[in-house]
Design a protein around this motif. Structure first.
Motif, PDB file in Angstrom:
ATOM      1  N   LYS A 228      -5.618   2.756  -2.368  1.00 46.17           N
ATOM      2  CA  LYS A 228      -5.351   3.737  -1.322  1.00 46.17           C
ATOM      3  C   LYS A 228      -6.290   4.937  -1.486  1.00 46.17           C
ATOM      4  N   PRO A 229      -6.530   5.665  -0.391  1.00 44.05           N
ATOM      5  CA  PRO A 229      -7.390   6.841  -0.500  1.00 44.05           C
ATOM      6  C   PRO A 229      -6.764   7.947  -1.341  1.00 44.05           C
ATOM      7  N   SER A 230      -7.616   8.700  -1.984  1.00 42.12           N
ATOM      8  CA  SER A 230      -7.250   9.881  -2.790  1.00 42.12           C
ATOM      9  C   SER A 230      -6.508   9.520  -4.064  1.00 42.12           C
ATOM     10  N   SER A 231      -5.397   8.811  -3.964  1.00 44.06           N
ATOM     11  CA  SER A 231      -4.582   8.550  -5.154  1.00 44.06           C
ATOM     12  C   SER A 231      -5.147   7.444  -6.027  1.00 44.06           C
ATOM     13  N   GLY A 232      -5.820   6.460  -5.425  1.00 43.28           N
ATOM     14  CA  GLY A 232      -6.294   5.316  -6.193  1.00 43.28           C
ATOM     15  C   GLY A 232      -5.190   4.335  -6.543  1.00 43.28           C
ATOM     16  N   GLU A 233      -4.049   4.426  -5.844  1.00 41.27           N
ATOM     17  CA  GLU A 233      -2.955   3.495  -6.109  1.00 41.27           C
ATOM     18  C   GLU A 233      -3.337   2.100  -5.624  1.00 41.27           C
ATOM     19  N   ILE A 234      -3.089   1.114  -6.463  1.00 43.57           N
ATOM     20  CA  ILE A 234      -3.386  -0.267  -6.096  1.00 43.57           C
ATOM     21  C   ILE A 234      -2.364  -0.755  -5.078  1.00 43.57           C
ATOM     22  N   ARG A 235      -2.865  -1.457  -4.069  1.00 47.37           N
ATOM     23  CA  ARG A 235      -1.989  -2.120  -3.110  1.00 47.37           C
ATOM     24  C   ARG A 235      -2.348  -3.601  -3.078  1.00 47.37           C
ATOM     25  N   ILE A 236      -1.311  -4.426  -2.981  1.00 45.82           N
ATOM     26  CA  ILE A 236      -1.471  -5.875  -3.012  1.00 45.82           C
ATOM     27  C   ILE A 236      -1.037  -6.421  -1.656  1.00 45.82           C
ATOM     28  N   GLY A 237      -1.977  -6.536  -0.746  1.00 44.66           N
ATOM     29  CA  GLY A 237      -1.689  -7.082   0.567  1.00 44.66           C
ATOM     30  C   GLY A 237      -0.727  -6.228   1.372  1.00 44.66           C
TER      31      GLY A 237
ATOM     32  N   GLN B 143       2.577  -2.686  -0.707  1.00 43.93           N
ATOM     33  CA  GLN B 143       1.718  -1.524  -0.513  1.00 43.93           C
ATOM     34  C   GLN B 143       1.890  -0.458  -1.587  1.00 43.93           C
ATOM     35  N   ASN B 144       3.066  -0.392  -2.185  1.00 47.69           N
ATOM     36  CA  ASN B 144       3.375   0.698  -3.114  1.00 47.69           C
ATOM     37  C   ASN B 144       3.659   0.162  -4.514  1.00 47.69           C
ATOM     38  N   THR B 145       2.599  -0.148  -5.259  1.00 46.93           N
ATOM     39  CA  THR B 145       2.765  -0.668  -6.619  1.00 46.93           C
ATOM     40  C   THR B 145       3.037   0.449  -7.623  1.00 46.93           C
TER      41      THR B 145
ATOM     42  N   VAL C 187       3.830  -9.934 -10.409  1.00 44.30           N
ATOM     43  CA  VAL C 187       3.659  -8.943 -11.471  1.00 44.30           C
ATOM     44  C   VAL C 187       2.193  -8.554 -11.535  1.00 44.30           C
ATOM     45  N   LEU C 188       1.952  -7.255 -11.596  1.00 45.08           N
ATOM     46  CA  LEU C 188       0.608  -6.704 -11.695  1.00 45.08           C
ATOM     47  C   LEU C 188       0.382  -6.237 -13.122  1.00 45.08           C
ATOM     48  N   TYR C 189      -0.668  -6.748 -13.748  1.00 49.33           N
ATOM     49  CA  TYR C 189      -1.048  -6.370 -15.117  1.00 49.33           C
ATOM     50  C   TYR C 189      -2.327  -5.545 -15.070  1.00 49.33           C
ATOM     51  N   ILE C 190      -2.361  -4.482 -15.861  1.00 45.04           N
ATOM     52  CA  ILE C 190      -3.569  -3.695 -16.050  1.00 45.04           C
ATOM     53  C   ILE C 190      -3.869  -3.661 -17.543  1.00 45.04           C
TER      54      ILE C 190
ATOM     55  N   SER D 169       6.180  -4.633 -11.161  1.00 49.10           N
ATOM     56  CA  SER D 169       6.811  -5.880 -10.764  1.00 49.10           C
ATOM     57  C   SER D 169       7.385  -5.704  -9.354  1.00 49.10           C
ATOM     58  N   LYS D 170       7.076  -6.620  -8.452  1.00 54.71           N
ATOM     59  CA  LYS D 170       7.536  -6.493  -7.074  1.00 54.71           C
ATOM     60  C   LYS D 170       9.032  -6.747  -6.958  1.00 54.71           C
ATOM     61  N   GLY D 171       9.561  -7.687  -7.741  1.00 53.15           N
ATOM     62  CA  GLY D 171      10.985  -7.973  -7.708  1.00 53.15           C
ATOM     63  C   GLY D 171      11.400  -8.962  -6.642  1.00 53.15           C
ATOM     64  N   SER D 172      10.420  -9.486  -5.899  1.00 55.78           N
ATOM     65  CA  SER D 172      10.680 -10.514  -4.889  1.00 55.78           C
ATOM     66  C   SER D 172       9.378 -11.265  -4.638  1.00 55.78           C
ATOM     67  N   GLU D 173       9.481 -12.352  -3.900  1.00 58.81           N
ATOM     68  CA  GLU D 173       8.296 -13.157  -3.629  1.00 58.81           C
ATOM     69  C   GLU D 173       7.256 -12.362  -2.846  1.00 58.81           C
ATOM     70  N   LEU D 174       5.997 -12.542  -3.202  1.00 56.24           N
ATOM     71  CA  LEU D 174       4.890 -11.913  -2.479  1.00 56.24           C
ATOM     72  C   LEU D 174       4.580 -12.765  -1.249  1.00 56.24           C
ATOM     73  N   GLN D 175       4.805 -12.192  -0.056  1.00 54.80           N
ATOM     74  CA  GLN D 175       4.574 -12.914   1.196  1.00 54.80           C
ATOM     75  C   GLN D 175       3.086 -12.881   1.553  1.00 54.80           C
ATOM     76  N   ILE D 176       2.552 -14.057   1.897  1.00 50.19           N
ATOM     77  CA  ILE D 176       1.138 -14.178   2.244  1.00 50.19           C
ATOM     78  C   ILE D 176       1.008 -14.977   3.531  1.00 50.19           C
ATOM     79  N   SER D 177       0.096 -14.553   4.392  1.00 49.14           N
ATOM     80  CA  SER D 177      -0.127 -15.234   5.660  1.00 49.14           C
ATOM     81  C   SER D 177      -0.543 -16.685   5.447  1.00 49.14           C
ATOM     82  N   SER D 178      -0.046 -17.560   6.319  1.00 53.51           N
ATOM     83  CA  SER D 178      -0.442 -18.967   6.286  1.00 53.51           C
ATOM     84  C   SER D 178      -1.749 -19.197   7.043  1.00 53.51           C
ATOM     85  N   ASN D 179      -2.301 -18.137   7.629  1.00 57.71           N
ATOM     86  CA  ASN D 179      -3.599 -18.203   8.310  1.00 57.71           C
ATOM     87  C   ASN D 179      -4.691 -18.095   7.247  1.00 57.71           C
TER      88      ASN D 179
END
Length: 199
Positions: free
Chosen positions: A63-72, A76-78, A100-103, A110-120
């Motif tokens: 994300k801008p300014s903060s540098g927070e990682i977003r996963i799809g 959005q808010n890791t 789960v995001l590792y650095i 940890s998202k705590g639920s399945e990561l939804q991804i487009s089938s496209n």
């Protein structure tokens, strides 16, 4: 690269991309993706890579300014902030009911639920967002790896440490203990007859 060797990592100057010519991440199964990265600016949305477009677009960026990682679109808010101008190791592990995001080898979110991804499904592209959304990377990527399963924490730490993943029995009390292994493969046996005969 992160060792200071010129020409040994992919450099992105805010206008370049690399199309890997294949959709490497499955949309409906487990997967793991890991890479080393360095980003040099936080002046806008920036993406290390993308694969599938909206809805539930799949990308990894900041994300801008903060540098927070977003996963799809779905995560959005890791809460995880990238270090500006420094190399770091990122691993994303998607299991059947979590992500789960590792650095640098440590679980950071940890998202705590399945990561939804487009089938496209589209090709994975390094260095920008999908479609007309530029969001180009200014920085470097190195040692990208993709697996069609959820890596365990020992495997993630091995990738961060730069040691090859060697599966085997880690229990020193087992008769088939493997001193060269760094990932337990569940093969430990405590029956001496098994170790003598292999049955």
């Amino acid at each position: 690269n992160r060792f200071g060797v010129e020409g040994h990592s992919a450099r992105f100057d805010g206008a370049q991309t690399v199309d890997l010519q294949a959709p490497l991440l499955p949309f409906a199964e487990q997967f793991s993706i890991a890479f080393w990265a360095k980003t040099e600016t936080l002046d806008g949305y920036r993406e290390f890579l993308h694969q599938n477009p909206w809805p539930n677009a799949m990308y990894i960026g900041t994300k801008p300014s903060s540098g927070e990682i977003r996963i799809g679109d779905d995560w959005q808010n890791t809460g995880v902030i990238v270090p500006l101008g420094e190399w770091f190791h990122l691993a994303l592990i998607r299991s059947d009911n979590n992500a789960v995001l590792y650095i640098n080898g440590e679980a950071a979110a940890s998202k705590g639920s399945e990561l939804q991804i487009s089938s496209n499904v589209q090709n994975m592209v390094l260095g920008k967002q999908y479609g007309g959304n530029a969001e180009y990377l200014v920085g470097n990527l190195d040692e990208l790896g993709v697996w069609g399963r959820a890596l365990n924490v020992q495997e993630v730490q091995s990738l961060f440490a730069g040691t090859p993943i060697e599966e085997g029995c880690l229990d020193t009390a087992a008769c088939n203990y493997d001193p060269d292994a760094n990932v337990d493969d569940g093969s430990c046996h405590f029956n001496c007859q098994f170790c003598l005969t292999g049955t």
